[in-house]
Design a protein around this motif. Structure first.
Motif, short mmCIF file in Angstrom:
data_model
loop_
_atom_site.label_atom_id
_atom_site.label_comp_id
_atom_site.label_asym_id
_atom_site.label_seq_id
_atom_site.Cartn_x
_atom_site.Cartn_y
_atom_site.Cartn_z
N CYS A 4 75.29 33.69 17.11
CA CYS A 4 75.57 35.12 16.95
C CYS A 4 74.40 35.96 17.43
CB CYS A 4 75.88 35.42 15.48
SG CYS A 4 76.34 37.14 15.19
N ILE A 5 73.18 35.57 17.07
CA ILE A 5 72.01 36.33 17.51
C ILE A 5 71.88 36.28 19.03
CG2 ILE A 5 69.49 36.50 17.38
CD1 ILE A 5 69.65 35.36 14.56
N ASP A 6 72.07 35.10 19.60
CA ASP A 6 71.99 34.95 21.05
C ASP A 6 73.02 35.83 21.74
OD1 ASP A 6 71.03 33.34 23.49
OD2 ASP A 6 73.19 33.01 23.55
N HIS A 7 74.24 35.87 21.19
CA HIS A 7 75.30 36.69 21.80
C HIS A 7 74.97 38.17 21.68
CE1 HIS A 7 79.21 38.80 21.98
NE2 HIS A 7 79.50 37.88 22.88
N LEU A 8 74.46 38.58 20.51
CA LEU A 8 74.11 39.99 20.31
C LEU A 8 73.06 40.44 21.33
CD1 LEU A 8 74.11 42.65 18.73
CD2 LEU A 8 72.49 41.61 17.12
N LEU A 9 72.07 39.62 21.55
CA LEU A 9 71.01 39.97 22.51
C LEU A 9 71.56 40.17 23.91
CD1 LEU A 9 68.27 37.49 21.25
CD2 LEU A 9 68.11 39.98 21.16
N LYS A 10 72.63 39.44 24.23
CA LYS A 10 73.22 39.54 25.58
C LYS A 10 74.09 40.78 25.75
CE LYS A 10 73.25 34.66 26.97
NZ LYS A 10 72.24 34.18 26.03
N GLN A 11 74.39 41.47 24.65
CA GLN A 11 75.25 42.67 24.73
C GLN A 11 74.47 43.94 25.06
OE1 GLN A 11 78.50 41.73 24.61
NE2 GLN A 11 77.41 39.78 24.30
N VAL A 12 73.15 43.86 24.98
CA VAL A 12 72.32 45.05 25.18
C VAL A 12 71.33 44.77 26.31
CG1 VAL A 12 70.79 46.73 24.07
CG2 VAL A 12 72.51 45.50 22.70
N PRO A 13 71.28 45.64 27.32
CA PRO A 13 70.38 45.42 28.47
C PRO A 13 68.93 45.81 28.18
CG PRO A 13 71.57 47.45 28.79
CD PRO A 13 72.08 46.87 27.50
N TYR A 14 68.36 45.26 27.12
CA TYR A 14 67.00 45.61 26.74
C TYR A 14 65.99 44.96 27.68
CZ TYR A 14 66.38 40.94 24.73
OH TYR A 14 66.26 39.58 24.56
N GLU A 15 64.81 45.50 27.69
CA GLU A 15 63.73 44.93 28.50
C GLU A 15 62.39 45.26 27.85
OE1 GLU A 15 63.63 48.67 31.67
OE2 GLU A 15 64.69 46.81 32.19
N GLU A 16 61.34 44.65 28.35
CA GLU A 16 60.01 44.91 27.81
C GLU A 16 59.66 46.39 27.98
OE1 GLU A 16 57.76 43.02 26.33
OE2 GLU A 16 58.27 40.93 26.76
N VAL A 17 59.01 46.95 26.98
CA VAL A 17 58.60 48.35 27.06
C VAL A 17 57.08 48.42 26.98
CG1 VAL A 17 60.74 49.19 26.05
CG2 VAL A 17 58.81 48.68 24.56
N PRO A 18 56.49 49.44 27.56
CA PRO A 18 55.02 49.53 27.52
C PRO A 18 54.51 49.77 26.11
CG PRO A 18 55.99 51.54 28.45
CD PRO A 18 57.11 50.56 28.31
N HIS A 19 53.40 49.15 25.79
CA HIS A 19 52.75 49.33 24.49
C HIS A 19 51.30 49.72 24.71
CE1 HIS A 19 55.98 47.65 21.98
NE2 HIS A 19 56.17 46.76 22.94
N GLU A 20 50.87 50.72 23.96
CA GLU A 20 49.46 51.09 24.02
C GLU A 20 48.63 50.00 23.36
OE1 GLU A 20 48.61 54.88 22.41
OE2 GLU A 20 50.06 55.95 23.67
N GLU A 21 47.52 49.68 24.00
CA GLU A 21 46.64 48.67 23.42
C GLU A 21 45.98 49.25 22.17
OE1 GLU A 21 42.80 45.89 24.64
OE2 GLU A 21 43.86 47.06 26.16
N ILE A 22 46.05 48.49 21.10
CA ILE A 22 45.51 48.95 19.82
C ILE A 22 44.13 48.33 19.60
CG2 ILE A 22 45.83 48.98 17.32
CD1 ILE A 22 48.82 48.82 17.81
N THR A 23 43.15 49.19 19.37
CA THR A 23 41.80 48.71 19.06
C THR A 23 41.32 49.40 17.78
OG1 THR A 23 40.83 50.44 20.46
CG2 THR A 23 41.21 48.28 21.47
N LEU A 24 40.70 48.62 16.94
CA LEU A 24 40.16 49.18 15.71
C LEU A 24 38.80 49.82 15.98
CD1 LEU A 24 40.96 46.37 13.11
CD2 LEU A 24 42.10 48.58 13.36
N PRO A 25 38.58 51.03 15.47
CA PRO A 25 37.25 51.64 15.64
C PRO A 25 36.22 50.91 14.80
CG PRO A 25 38.60 52.95 14.15
CD PRO A 25 39.50 51.88 14.70
N ASP A 26 34.98 51.05 15.20
CA ASP A 26 33.91 50.44 14.41
C ASP A 26 33.90 51.03 13.01
OD1 ASP A 26 33.14 48.94 16.57
OD2 ASP A 26 31.66 50.41 17.28
N ARG A 27 33.77 50.17 12.05
CA ARG A 27 33.78 50.64 10.67
C ARG A 27 32.42 51.23 10.32
NH1 ARG A 27 36.49 47.66 5.51
NH2 ARG A 27 35.99 49.24 3.95
#
Length: 270
Positions: free
Chosen positions: A226-249
């Motif tokens: 069911c999960i595999d079939h659901l994923l095939k119903q939506v034309p999703y793709e990788e989306v850009p993500h901002e790189e997350i960096t923790l500031p110096d404490r």
């Protein structure tokens, strides 16, 4: 750096995920051991293994990682996704919903399982009580039973008059076309099992309620299919993500965290 060392974080993560999932099994196995073993024996006789459990967990985690990508794509593109789960009681839709939502953000993906309608809701347009729960842009909504209750349980139990059921069958195609025209992607699933299997599961619920969600090897396949079939119903793709960096404490040597009174702490019982 060797390949083994490079893959170590991924392997560690996978092992942690296995442990987290298996913890649920161990937790329930310890509930009522004697009863659980007896029911398991009966169930195994009726359901010979059809899928290796370790392979199931590997496939499940892989598919769940894709669901996270789907979730990110829906949020990023402001798409709207509705998935309707219907079926016979104890057919396994609850287990599938659990595995779909297990690693998703509840702010983006939510489950709607409405109770019986109130007297006020009974006087409304039938579809009206479902409309407020439809997704806005960037949301996924899973309906654990839906407007199809009118043609199912309400019709069978006599909660809806025959003319109301007929009106539902006339209205539902146009209602769903309206949803699609509004930009909603609508996916519908029906889960079914034989009468004999359903009777056995009802008995399991009565005698071992802690395990009512646990399913047969056949259901393991149904979950990942069911999960595999659901994923095939939506034309999703990788989306850009901002790189997350923790500031110096910044440490302030003059800051001292106040010690709270003991009565405000949760007792250390374990």
């Amino acid at each position: 750096m060797t390949e083994a060392k490079q893959n170590s974080p991924a392997r560690d993560w996978l092992e942690a995920e296995f442990a987290d999932t298996l913890d649920e099994d161990y937790e329930l196995e310890m509930s009522e051991p004697a009863l659980s073993l007896e029911i398991a024996k009966i169930y195994k006789n009726a359901h010979p293994p059809s899928m290796d459990r370790l392979q199931y967990f590997r496939d499940l985690i892989t598919l769940q990682s894709e669901l996270i990508k789907l979730q990110s794509w829906v949020a990023y593109t402001r798409k709207k996704l509705v998935v309707v789960f219907e079926g016979r009681d104890s057919a396994g839709k609850g287990g599938v919903i659990k595995r779909i939502t297990q690693r998703l953000n509840p702010r983006i993906c939510r489950v709607v399982a409405l109770p019986a309608p109130t007297e006020r809701e009974k006087s409304q347009w039938y579809f009206q009580r479902y409309v407020p729960h439809l997704p806005a842009g960037g949301e996924i909504v899973l309906f654990d039973r839906s407007w199809y209750n009118r043609s199912g349980v309400e019709r069978v139990m006599g909660f809806a008059e025959p003319d109301q059921v007929e009106e539902f069958f006339r209205d539902v195609p146009e209602f769903e076309r309206m949803l699609v025209r509004s930009g909603i992607t609508l996916v519908k699933y029906w889960f079914s099992i034989t009468d004999e299997e359903q009777q056995m599961r009802f008995q399991m619920r009565i005698h071992d309620p802690m395990k009512q969600w646990k399913l047969s090897p056949m259901d393991l396949q149904s979950r990942v299919n069911c999960i595999d079939h659901l994923l095939k119903q939506v034309p999703y793709e990788e989306v850009p993500h901002e790189e997350i960096t923790l500031p110096d404490r910044v440490f302030n040597p003059e800051y001292e965290r106040q010690v709270l009174p003991r009565e405000l702490y949760v007792p250390e019982k374990y």
